[in-house]
Design a protein around this motif. Structure first.
Motif, PDB file in Angstrom:
ATOM      1  N   ALA A   1       9.333  -7.466  14.573  1.00  0.00           N
ATOM      2  CA  ALA A   1       9.563  -7.530  13.133  1.00  0.00           C
ATOM      3  C   ALA A   1       8.474  -6.764  12.509  1.00  0.00           C
ATOM      4  N   GLU A   2       8.655  -5.888  11.633  1.00  0.00           N
ATOM      5  CA  GLU A   2       7.386  -4.972  10.870  1.00  0.00           C
ATOM      6  C   GLU A   2       7.533  -4.833   9.573  1.00  0.00           C
ATOM      7  N   ILE A   3       6.470  -4.821   8.723  1.00  0.00           N
ATOM      8  CA  ILE A   3       6.513  -4.260   7.364  1.00  0.00           C
ATOM      9  C   ILE A   3       5.434  -3.382   7.038  1.00  0.00           C
ATOM     10  N   SER A   4       5.658  -2.547   6.386  1.00  0.00           N
ATOM     11  CA  SER A   4       4.639  -1.476   6.099  1.00  0.00           C
ATOM     12  C   SER A   4       4.752  -1.023   4.380  1.00  0.00           C
ATOM     13  N   ILE A   5       3.481  -1.165   3.848  1.00  0.00           N
ATOM     14  CA  ILE A   5       3.591  -1.077   2.196  1.00  0.00           C
ATOM     15  C   ILE A   5       2.595   0.446   2.129  1.00  0.00           C
ATOM     16  N   ASN A   6       3.059   1.226   1.575  1.00  0.00           N
ATOM     17  CA  ASN A   6       2.149   2.499   1.123  1.00  0.00           C
ATOM     18  C   ASN A   6       1.966   2.657  -0.275  1.00  0.00           C
ATOM     19  N   HIS A   7       0.869   2.871  -0.759  1.00  0.00           N
ATOM     20  CA  HIS A   7       0.680   3.086  -2.041  1.00  0.00           C
ATOM     21  C   HIS A   7      -0.297   4.346  -2.600  1.00  0.00           C
ATOM     22  N   LYS A   8       0.180   5.340  -3.165  1.00  0.00           N
ATOM     23  CA  LYS A   8      -0.597   6.503  -3.491  1.00  0.00           C
ATOM     24  C   LYS A   8      -1.213   6.005  -4.986  1.00  0.00           C
ATOM     25  N   VAL A   9      -2.694   5.916  -4.726  1.00  0.00           N
ATOM     26  CA  VAL A   9      -3.479   5.675  -5.868  1.00  0.00           C
ATOM     27  C   VAL A   9      -3.502   6.605  -6.707  1.00  0.00           C
ATOM     28  N   ASN A  10      -3.936   7.929  -6.149  1.00  0.00           N
ATOM     29  CA  ASN A  10      -3.812   9.106  -6.948  1.00  0.00           C
ATOM     30  C   ASN A  10      -3.787  10.139  -6.204  1.00  0.00           C
ATOM     31  N   GLN A  11      -4.235  11.452  -6.423  1.00  0.00           N
ATOM     32  CA  GLN A  11      -3.993  12.640  -5.668  1.00  0.00           C
ATOM     33  C   GLN A  11      -5.094  12.756  -4.582  1.00  0.00           C
ATOM     34  N   TYR A  12      -6.008  11.920  -4.777  1.00  0.00           N
ATOM     35  CA  TYR A  12      -7.278  11.886  -3.494  1.00  0.00           C
ATOM     36  C   TYR A  12      -7.160  10.614  -2.487  1.00  0.00           C
ATOM     37  N   LEU A  13      -6.187   9.726  -2.891  1.00  0.00           N
ATOM     38  CA  LEU A  13      -6.489   8.243  -2.369  1.00  0.00           C
ATOM     39  C   LEU A  13      -5.158   7.841  -2.158  1.00  0.00           C
ATOM     40  N   ASN A  14      -5.152   7.204  -0.684  1.00  0.00           N
ATOM     41  CA  ASN A  14      -3.833   6.818  -0.270  1.00  0.00           C
ATOM     42  C   ASN A  14      -3.989   5.472   0.555  1.00  0.00           C
ATOM     43  N   LEU A  15      -3.211   4.435   0.287  1.00  0.00           N
ATOM     44  CA  LEU A  15      -3.458   3.290   1.018  1.00  0.00           C
ATOM     45  C   LEU A  15      -2.215   2.835   1.762  1.00  0.00           C
ATOM     46  N   THR A  16      -2.272   2.427   3.063  1.00  0.00           N
ATOM     47  CA  THR A  16      -1.247   1.839   3.923  1.00  0.00           C
ATOM     48  C   THR A  16      -1.558   0.499   4.478  1.00  0.00           C
ATOM     49  N   LEU A  17      -0.761  -0.489   4.222  1.00  0.00           N
ATOM     50  CA  LEU A  17      -0.978  -1.764   4.641  1.00  0.00           C
ATOM     51  C   LEU A  17       0.346  -2.171   5.562  1.00  0.00           C
ATOM     52  N   THR A  18       0.123  -2.637   6.871  1.00  0.00           N
ATOM     53  CA  THR A  18       1.079  -2.801   7.984  1.00  0.00           C
ATOM     54  C   THR A  18       1.016  -4.213   8.718  1.00  0.00           C
ATOM     55  N   GLY A  19       1.960  -4.719   8.799  1.00  0.00           N
ATOM     56  CA  GLY A  19       2.021  -6.150   9.611  1.00  0.00           C
ATOM     57  C   GLY A  19       3.119  -6.329  10.599  1.00  0.00           C
ATOM     58  N   TYR A  20       2.767  -6.800  11.692  1.00  0.00           N
ATOM     59  CA  TYR A  20       3.800  -6.828  12.736  1.00  0.00           C
ATOM     60  C   TYR A  20       4.010  -8.353  13.561  1.00  0.00           C
TER      61      TYR A  20
END
Length: 244
Positions: free
Chosen positions: A22-41
């Motif tokens: 089982a895996e979950i991934s959350i991606n958030h584009k903060v702005n045009q310069y910064l991107n965050l990805t959080l993943t758990g499994y």
């Protein structure tokens, strides 16, 4: 008159190892310069395959093969389960400073788990996974300025687990190798779109580090080293040429 001291023979009743994840991934584009990805499994495996004595487990051969005596026969066998779990946080960024363009990233990762192994008196016990460094931090930046390109990579690894235990009578805590920090860098210059002069530095901090192997640190007569020695500082330079 033929006989043998050892044979490794098949087990017709062997079943496949079953793995469920089982895996979950959350991606958030903060702005045009910064991107965050959080993943758990989380992964659960059962019917792991390991090598065991035929006698007392499958009892298929009873110390004989094709009628010939064999002192010890080993077979593959389904035994035990394994659980893996972890996650990571990745931060990506792309930006410019004047005419220079950059891509930077960093990540923190955690991985752990348990596995069923043979403990004291051949009793199957649940223990922590070997061959892992639960915590790792990575960072890097790539840059491009006109005909110049350059990059820097950083890896910091936490303590690494071996197969041996600090107390064999109570197999709970794995033996550990120290962590390490690696810095790798490279740079290049392209001339007339065909020639590229480059230089690379690996392990710039000259870390004398080791990776985990199957070893017991309490065994001074071990046939393997207490960890696998890795490359020290290395510097390379050269020239590449493109025909196109």
């Amino acid at each position: 008159t033929y006989r043998s001291s050892f044979w490794y023979l098949p087990n017709p009743g062997l079943e496949p190892t079953i793995s469920q994840t089982a895996e979950i991934s959350i991606n958030h584009k903060v702005n045009q310069y910064l991107n965050l990805t959080l993943t758990g499994y989380y992964t659960h495996m059962r019917d792991l395959i390991s090598s065991v004595p035929d006698n007392g487990n499958t009892n298929l051969y009873n110390n004989r093969y094709l009628g010939y005596p064999v002192d010890y026969i080993e077979v593959p066998f389904n035994a035990g389960t394994q659980k893996n779990y972890g996650g990571n946080l990745i931060i990506n960024s792309a930006f410019s400073i004047g005419a220079s363009r950059f891509k930077a990233w960093t990540s923190v990762s955690y991985v752990d788990g348990t596995v069923m192994e043979s403990g004291p008196s051949s009793k199957i016990v649940e223990v922590h996974l070997p061959f892992v460094a639960p915590w790792q931090f990575r960072a890097g930046i790539d840059g491009h300025s006109g005909n110049f390109n350059y990059s820097v990579r950083l890896l910091h690894s936490g303590k690494q687990r071996l197969t041996g235990f600090t107390d064999d009578a109570n197999p709970h805590h794995r033996q550990l190798l120290p962590g390490f920090t690696l810095v790798n860098a490279s740079a290049g210059y392209t001339w007339k779109e065909r020639f590229t002069f480059f230089a690379k530095v690996q392990n710039a901090l000259n870390q004398r580090y080791r990776n985990p192997v199957d070893v017991d640190l309490n065994d001074n007569n071990s046939i393997t080293f207490h960890g696998s020695l890795q490359d020290p500082l290395r510097v390379m330079a050269g020239l590449t040429f493109s025909l196109q």
